[in-house]
Motif scaffolding. Structure first.
Motif, PDB file in Angstrom:
ATOM      1  N   UNK A  44      -4.622  25.235  24.253  1.00  0.00           N
ATOM      2  CA  UNK A  44      -6.053  25.851  24.208  1.00  0.00           C
ATOM      3  C   UNK A  44      -7.300  24.669  23.985  1.00  0.00           C
ATOM      4  N   UNK A  45      -8.322  24.122  24.805  1.00  0.00           N
ATOM      5  CA  UNK A  45      -8.691  23.502  24.859  1.00  0.00           C
ATOM      6  C   UNK A  45     -10.324  24.508  25.350  1.00  0.00           C
ATOM      7  N   UNK A  46      -9.873  25.343  25.610  1.00  0.00           N
ATOM      8  CA  UNK A  46     -11.725  25.973  26.367  1.00  0.00           C
ATOM      9  C   UNK A  46     -12.779  26.528  24.668  1.00  0.00           C
ATOM     10  N   UNK A  47     -11.391  26.588  23.931  1.00  0.00           N
ATOM     11  CA  UNK A  47     -12.228  27.326  21.735  1.00  0.00           C
ATOM     12  C   UNK A  47     -11.076  26.487  21.300  1.00  0.00           C
ATOM     13  N   UNK A  48     -11.718  25.191  20.525  1.00  0.00           N
ATOM     14  CA  UNK A  48     -11.010  25.192  19.013  1.00  0.00           C
ATOM     15  C   UNK A  48     -11.793  26.818  17.749  1.00  0.00           C
ATOM     16  N   UNK A  49     -10.737  26.274  17.076  1.00  0.00           N
ATOM     17  CA  UNK A  49     -10.762  27.396  16.218  1.00  0.00           C
ATOM     18  C   UNK A  49     -10.780  27.536  14.624  1.00  0.00           C
ATOM     19  N   UNK A  50     -12.132  27.029  13.553  1.00  0.00           N
ATOM     20  CA  UNK A  50     -12.518  26.488  12.411  1.00  0.00           C
ATOM     21  C   UNK A  50     -12.606  27.603  11.139  1.00  0.00           C
ATOM     22  N   UNK A  51     -12.868  26.326  10.405  1.00  0.00           N
ATOM     23  CA  UNK A  51     -12.523  27.450   8.985  1.00  0.00           C
ATOM     24  C   UNK A  51     -14.539  27.745   8.777  1.00  0.00           C
ATOM     25  N   UNK A  52     -14.322  29.250   8.695  1.00  0.00           N
ATOM     26  CA  UNK A  52     -15.972  29.748   8.388  1.00  0.00           C
ATOM     27  C   UNK A  52     -15.405  30.099   6.331  1.00  0.00           C
ATOM     28  N   UNK A  53     -14.868  30.200   6.006  1.00  0.00           N
ATOM     29  CA  UNK A  53     -14.481  29.661   4.371  1.00  0.00           C
ATOM     30  C   UNK A  53     -12.811  29.899   3.947  1.00  0.00           C
ATOM     31  N   UNK A  54     -12.708  29.201   3.117  1.00  0.00           N
ATOM     32  CA  UNK A  54     -11.622  29.130   1.775  1.00  0.00           C
ATOM     33  C   UNK A  54     -11.461  29.210   0.630  1.00  0.00           C
ATOM     34  N   UNK A  55      -9.600  29.548   0.097  1.00  0.00           N
ATOM     35  CA  UNK A  55     -10.696  29.641  -1.271  1.00  0.00           C
ATOM     36  C   UNK A  55      -9.041  29.273  -1.822  1.00  0.00           C
ATOM     37  N   UNK A  56      -8.909  28.855  -2.568  1.00  0.00           N
ATOM     38  CA  UNK A  56      -7.579  28.108  -3.477  1.00  0.00           C
ATOM     39  C   UNK A  56      -7.301  28.743  -4.378  1.00  0.00           C
ATOM     40  N   UNK A  57      -6.633  28.378  -4.644  1.00  0.00           N
ATOM     41  CA  UNK A  57      -6.051  28.904  -6.839  1.00  0.00           C
ATOM     42  C   UNK A  57      -4.485  27.892  -6.815  1.00  0.00           C
ATOM     43  N   UNK A  58      -5.026  27.335  -7.301  1.00  0.00           N
ATOM     44  CA  UNK A  58      -3.657  25.919  -7.968  1.00  0.00           C
ATOM     45  C   UNK A  58      -3.080  26.860  -9.421  1.00  0.00           C
ATOM     46  N   UNK A  59      -1.476  26.820  -9.466  1.00  0.00           N
ATOM     47  CA  UNK A  59      -0.813  27.911  -9.390  1.00  0.00           C
ATOM     48  C   UNK A  59       0.075  26.981 -10.910  1.00  0.00           C
TER      49      UNK A  59
END
Length: 158
Positions: free
Chosen positions: A73-88
Motif C-alpha cells: 500500500x502506497x496511497x494511504x498510511x495507517x498511524x496511531x490515533x491513540x494507545x494504552x500500555x499496561x506493564x505487567x
C-alpha cells in the motif's frame, strides 16, 4: 493478503531508524498481524537494571505499525490515533522480547489492535511483560512512503 515472506523486511522499515536501532527482526507478517523480536541490550535498561518502559513501548509500537500497514500500500498510511500500555512484569538484560500484534476490529478508516509482549531468558522461561492496545486511523500518504530519504531538512525557496 496472505502470509508474506518477510525477508527482505517490510518496506516501512527501510527508513525506520528507531526500529533499526532497537534491533527488531520481523518473524511473520500477514493481513492485520505482525510478530517481531528484539534482544534487550544494556542501553535499553532503566536505573533499576530492567527494561525501560519507553523501549518496551517503542518495540510494541513497531509491531503495531507493521500490522496496520500492508506492504504494497502506497496511497494511504495507517498511524496511531491513540494507545494504552499496561506493564505487567519486568524484562532483564539479554531477554528476547517478542511482540505479537493482531487486528481485533476495523471500521472504515479506524482499527483496533492488541499487541502482547513477552520476554524469554536463556533458560527458556517466557513471561508476559506488557499488553499494548492501539487505535489506528488510515490517512492519505501525503509524504509518499516510497520517497527516498535524504536525512536533510527540507529546503524552501520563495
Amino acid at each position: 493478503m496472505k502470509d508474506t515472506d518477510v525477508r527482505p523486511a517490510h518496506p516501512i522499515l527501510e527508513q525506520d531508524h528507531a526500529s533499526h536501532w532497537l534491533g527488531i527482526e520481523v518473524l511473520r507478517l500477514a493481513d492485520g498481524h505482525a510478530t517481531i523480536t528484539m534482544r534487550l541490550r544494556e542501553e535499553m535498561l532503566n536505573g533499576f537494571g530492567i527494561a525501560h518502559g519507553g523501549m518496551v513501548f517503542a518495540f510494541a509500537d513497531s509491531a503495531f505499525a507493521l500490522a496496520c500497514n500492508p506492504p504494497g500500500e502506497t496511497e494511504t498510511i495507517t498511524v496511531a490515533s491513540g494507545v494504552d500500555i499496561n506493564f505487567l512484569a519486568p524484562a532483564f538484560p539479554g531477554d528476547l522480547l517478542t511482540a505479537v500484534a493482531d487486528r481485533k476490529a476495523s471500521a472504515g478508516r479506524s482499527g483496533l489492535y492488541d499487541i502482547s509482549i513477552t520476554a524469554a531468558n536463556d533458560d527458556g522461561d517466557t513471561r508476559l511483560i506488557a499488553e499494548f492496545r492501539g487505535r489506528s486511523r488510515t490517512v492519505p500518504n501525503k509524504a509518499g512512503r516510497d520517497a527516498p530519504s535524504t536525512n536533510q531538512p527540507e529546503t524552501r525557496t520563495s
